[in-house]
Scaffold this motif. Structure first.
Motif, PDB file in Angstrom:
ATOM      1  N   SER A 151       0.050 -52.450  27.064  1.00 38.89           N
ATOM      2  CA  SER A 151       1.135 -51.681  26.733  1.00 38.89           C
ATOM      3  C   SER A 151       2.023 -51.755  28.096  1.00 38.89           C
ATOM      4  N   ASP A 174       1.462 -46.276  28.086  1.00 34.85           N
ATOM      5  CA  ASP A 174       1.274 -45.483  26.688  1.00 34.85           C
ATOM      6  C   ASP A 174      -0.217 -45.680  26.502  1.00 34.85           C
ATOM      7  N   ASP A 240      -3.894 -45.533  18.290  1.00 33.75           N
ATOM      8  CA  ASP A 240      -2.902 -46.009  19.255  1.00 33.75           C
ATOM      9  C   ASP A 240      -2.804 -47.471  19.144  1.00 33.75           C
ATOM     10  N   GLN A 243      -0.364 -48.827  16.367  1.00 34.54           N
ATOM     11  CA  GLN A 243       1.047 -48.828  16.595  1.00 34.54           C
ATOM     12  C   GLN A 243       1.464 -49.757  17.787  1.00 34.54           C
ATOM     13  N   ARG A 244       0.697 -50.051  18.826  1.00 36.81           N
ATOM     14  CA  ARG A 244       1.134 -50.869  19.918  1.00 36.81           C
ATOM     15  C   ARG A 244       0.786 -52.460  19.785  1.00 36.81           C
ATOM     16  N   GLN A 245      -0.627 -52.484  18.874  1.00 38.40           N
ATOM     17  CA  GLN A 245      -1.079 -53.956  18.771  1.00 38.40           C
ATOM     18  C   GLN A 245      -1.645 -54.320  17.497  1.00 38.40           C
TER      19      GLN A 245
END
Length: 443
Positions: A151, A174, A240, A243-245
């Protein structure tokens, strides 16, 4: 073996060995501090002997962790110079702070090992606590640096240039909290089950039962609490990552097509060529809930991600299944242990339960290695997620394969030495336990 594969293999090997040494060195001081505290409060000499025995194990793993960690630092610069050229100024702060924590840990460990009968007894105990806290801080700081790769934050990337660098924002990216929490619980679970399992084996062999039972209870307490908290951490991490990966999540679940709702796959054989999964157990809507907290939510599949950005699906999926499967087994053992304690107050007469702990000795570390495989392989083809590809960061120097072979020999030799030293320590326990001569512990 080409140089790119050799470089990746060398880093994987180095991290795979170091993470075990680091976790044991990070967690064992807390076991040691608890037994030491019990000795100070009860004046029971058995707890003193446990503390001294464990402190020697801490010293062994501190030394091996320092060696393997130093090698890793050199490898980052030698194998991935382009990565360090750009990333070093951005995420260098957690590495610098980790170095500070390491020196504090080393100083505190020196005070503890040589402070018996020389320092105030509570100050001596406090130095042992400092060893654990500083070791834990070191682990969190290193994970924060790795989280930044997943992130990236604390800079602006414009026209191939890294500008407006903010090291604080980079460190507290994050992903740092979720990864640090998951990693710390994994370390306590793995080390707790390993240590408890070794002492359970000694109990089954009827060797100094009181010594090993008291040791077992301390390690098992840490292991079971951490194992029961791990699913909560895993849920936070899954949301998490979703959302990011999304590509990593899709690879973890071998989700080739976007689905609404998306099922959770248990097991299954991945066919990367045809982009299918066979012989898996499907739980309808479960992946949607785990990823987004809604059984009907859409989960992004690999069909919405450019093919040249797909992680290796089979490796990531199998590693994820291993991690979750072994974590579930350890959680079941933990619940069983708590029930037995509640009903019987002791496990000495429950040989079947002690055998379960012996069986679980390697499970935590296998799950730990599988989890790091998910983290690193699931990020591919990126070394800095969405910014720099791994192939663009590798050194242009030839002959990396020979470096891989050399480092492999070093790590395997180091592991054999560690096993020998630990075996010798375990064999020495009867002699040390029977002796009332304090000096014999310090030789």
């Amino acid at each position: 073996m080409d140089d790119f594969l050799a470089a990746r293999s060398q880093m994987a090997l180095s991290l795979g060995f170091h993470i075990i040494y680091a976790c044991i060195g990070m967690v064992m001081p807390f076991f040691m501090a608890v037994s030491h505290y019990k000795w100070l409060k009860t004046n029971n000499e058995v707890y003193k002997h446990i503390t001294k025995a464990w402190s020697k194990g801490v010293a062994i793993f501190f030394a091996t962790g320092a060696v393997s960690g130093t090698m890793l630092s050199f490898e980052l610069g030698l194998l991935w110079p382009k990565f360090m050229e750009h990333a070093g100024p951005i995420f260098g702060m957690p590495f610098s702070l980790e170095g500070t924590a390491f020196f504090i840990e080393a100083i505190a460990l020196g005070f503890f090992l040589y402070g018996w009968e020389k320092l105030n007894k509570w100050f001596h105990w406090f130095t042992g606590v400092v060893v654990g806290v500083s070791g834990l801080a070191s682990g969190i700081l290193v994970v924060a640096a790795n989280a930044w790769m997943n992130s990236p934050a604390g800079f602006e990337y414009v026209n191939g240039q890294y500008t407006n660098i903010d090291p604080i924002k980079a460190m507290f990216n994050d992903a740092w909290f979720t990864q640090a929490l998951h990693m710390c619980l994994a370390a306590f679970t793995a080390t707790g089950f390993a240590v408890a399992g070794v002492h359970a084996l000694m109990i089954l062999k009827k060797q100094h039962t009181d010594f090993h039972y008291k040791s077992f209870k301390i390690a098992a307490a840490f292991a079971t609490v951490a194992a029961l908290l791990q699913p909560i951490s895993g849920d936070i991490s899954a949301k998490d990552v979703a959302q990011r990966q999304p590509a990593k999540l899709a690879a973890m679940e071998a989700l080739y097509k976007t689905e609404k709702p998306a099922p959770l796959l248990i097991g299954g054989i991945v066919d990367e060529k045809n982009k299918t999964v066979s012989k898996a157990i499907e739980i309808p809507g479960a992946l949607s809930f785990l990823a987004h907290g809604d059984f009907k939510a859409e989960v992004k599949g690999l069909d919405q991600i450019p093919e040249d950005e797909h992680p290796p699906v089979a490796i990531t999926h199998y590693a994820f299944q291993i991690m979750v499967g072994l974590g579930t087994i350890m959680m079941v053992i933990s619940v069983t242990y708590i029930i037995v304690l509640w009903r019987r107050k002791t496990v000495l007469n429950s040989k079947w339960l002690l055998k379960l702990f012996v069986f679980a000795i390697p499970l935590g570390y296998i799950a730990l290695e599988a989890g790091w495989t998910v983290t690193e392989v699931g990020r591919q083809p990126w070394i800095i997620n969405g910014i720099m590809r791994t192939k663009d960061a590798v050194t242009p120097m030839p002959g990396i394969a020979w470096s891989f072979y050399l480092f492999s020999a070093i790590y395997f030799s180091l592991s054999l030495i560690v096993i020998f030293l630990l075996y010798r320590q375990i064999k020495m326990v009867p002699v040390l336990y029977q002796s009332s001569n304090t000096d014999s512990w310090n030789k």
